[in-house]
Design a protein around this motif. Structure first.
Motif, PDB file in Angstrom:
ATOM      1  N   SER A  43      -0.058  17.401 -11.139  1.00  0.00           N
ATOM      2  CA  SER A  43      -0.972  18.330 -10.500  1.00  0.00           C
ATOM      3  C   SER A  43      -0.332  19.651 -10.088  1.00  0.00           C
ATOM      4  N   GLN A  44       0.888  19.900 -10.472  1.00  0.00           N
ATOM      5  CA  GLN A  44       1.481  21.179 -10.118  1.00  0.00           C
ATOM      6  C   GLN A  44       0.877  22.273 -10.973  1.00  0.00           C
ATOM      7  N   ASP A  45       0.643  23.398 -10.377  1.00  0.00           N
ATOM      8  CA  ASP A  45       0.060  24.534 -11.074  1.00  0.00           C
ATOM      9  C   ASP A  45       1.073  25.101 -12.068  1.00  0.00           C
ATOM     10  N   LYS A  85       0.837  -1.208   0.000  1.00  0.00           N
ATOM     11  CA  LYS A  85       0.000   0.000   0.000  1.00  0.00           C
ATOM     12  C   LYS A  85       0.865   1.249   0.000  1.00  0.00           C
ATOM     13  N   GLU A  86       1.849   1.270   0.890  1.00  0.00           N
ATOM     14  CA  GLU A  86       2.742   2.428   0.983  1.00  0.00           C
ATOM     15  C   GLU A  86       3.480   2.664  -0.329  1.00  0.00           C
ATOM     16  N   LYS A  87       3.940   1.573  -0.932  1.00  0.00           N
ATOM     17  CA  LYS A  87       4.665   1.688  -2.188  1.00  0.00           C
ATOM     18  C   LYS A  87       3.751   2.252  -3.275  1.00  0.00           C
ATOM     19  N   ILE A  88       2.539   1.746  -3.353  1.00  0.00           N
ATOM     20  CA  ILE A  88       1.573   2.234  -4.343  1.00  0.00           C
ATOM     21  C   ILE A  88       1.257   3.714  -4.100  1.00  0.00           C
ATOM     22  N   GLU A  89       1.042   4.078  -2.836  1.00  0.00           N
ATOM     23  CA  GLU A  89       0.745   5.473  -2.492  1.00  0.00           C
ATOM     24  C   GLU A  89       1.905   6.391  -2.869  1.00  0.00           C
ATOM     25  N   GLU A 125       4.119   5.872  -5.227  1.00  0.00           N
ATOM     26  CA  GLU A 125       4.142   5.989  -6.687  1.00  0.00           C
ATOM     27  C   GLU A 125       3.065   6.952  -7.172  1.00  0.00           C
ATOM     28  N   GLU A 126       1.870   6.867  -6.580  1.00  0.00           N
ATOM     29  CA  GLU A 126       0.784   7.770  -6.961  1.00  0.00           C
ATOM     30  C   GLU A 126       1.139   9.216  -6.632  1.00  0.00           C
ATOM     31  N   GLU A 127       1.742   9.419  -5.469  1.00  0.00           N
ATOM     32  CA  GLU A 127       2.137  10.773  -5.073  1.00  0.00           C
ATOM     33  C   GLU A 127       3.171  11.341  -6.045  1.00  0.00           C
ATOM     34  N   GLU A 128       4.113  10.499  -6.449  1.00  0.00           N
ATOM     35  CA  GLU A 128       5.128  10.948  -7.403  1.00  0.00           C
ATOM     36  C   GLU A 128       4.477  11.337  -8.725  1.00  0.00           C
TER      37      GLU A 128
END
Length: 191
Positions: free
Chosen positions: A53-55, A38-42, A44-47
């Motif tokens: 999603s940066q403005d 889960k942590e690894k997937i999270e 990767e998603e955050e990266e």
């Protein structure tokens, strides 16, 4: 006998406890593995989100965004006003809208006086010009010029700042020659 039974029960209890402990260890291991996945997937998603999603305003800066927005059409720039307060601050720049106004007014015979008020933001001038262009000319106004009916050439009227109007020599309207007549003009706002 009782002692023997008690010993057997204790041994069985110990065995049961050991089995329970082993099962518990297995569950813990599985839980840790799931949590790590889960942590690894999270992560990767955050990266991925950080990249996506940066403005753009924050990444590129105000000056580059101004240049980008200046190359867009007026409708797209107007939509970018709604993105955020920061984008509104950039997209409402007079530097952008002055060129949009020039494009809109190019070749126009009539530019609303309100749009030319000094100190008025160019975004407001552009909006006023668009609203003014959507006004419908009333039937009585079209009936004044026989050109609209297809019965004669286009009439030319010259509106002066003192409120008077003149026309080309020989131009007749309802039997009056207006070429030399000075009369005040009453303009009604049509909506």
């Amino acid at each position: 006998m009782e002692l023997q039974e008690m010993e057997e029960k204790l041994q069985n209890g110990d065995v049961l406890l050991e089995v329970k402990k082993k099962k518990k260890k297995k569950r813990r291991k599985k839980k840790r593995k799931r949590e790590k996945r889960k942590e690894k997937i999270e992560e990767e998603e955050e990266e991925e989100e950080v990249g996506l999603s940066q403005d753009p305003l924050e990444v590129l800066g105000r000056d580059i965004m101004l240049m980008i927005l200046k190359n867009l059409d007026a409708r797209s720039v107007a939509l970018s006003l709604l993105v955020s307060r920061a984008w509104h601050g950039v997209a409402s720049s007079d530097w952008i809208w002055s060129s949009k106004c020039e494009e809109l007014w190019l070749g126009k015979a009539h530019i609303p006086h309100l749009a030319l008020v000094q100190g008025l933001p160019k975004l407001a001038a552009y909006s006023l010009s668009i609203m003014d262009g959507k006004r419908v000319v009333p039937e009585y106004w079209r009936n004044l010029d026989p050109y609209w009916k297809g019965t004669s050439p286009l009439m030319h009227r010259y509106f002066h700042t003192d409120g008077s109007q003149t026309a080309d020599p020989g131009d007749k309207e309802t039997g009056l020659e207006l070429g030399n007549v000075q009369r005040p003009l009453l303009l009604l706002q049509c909506s």
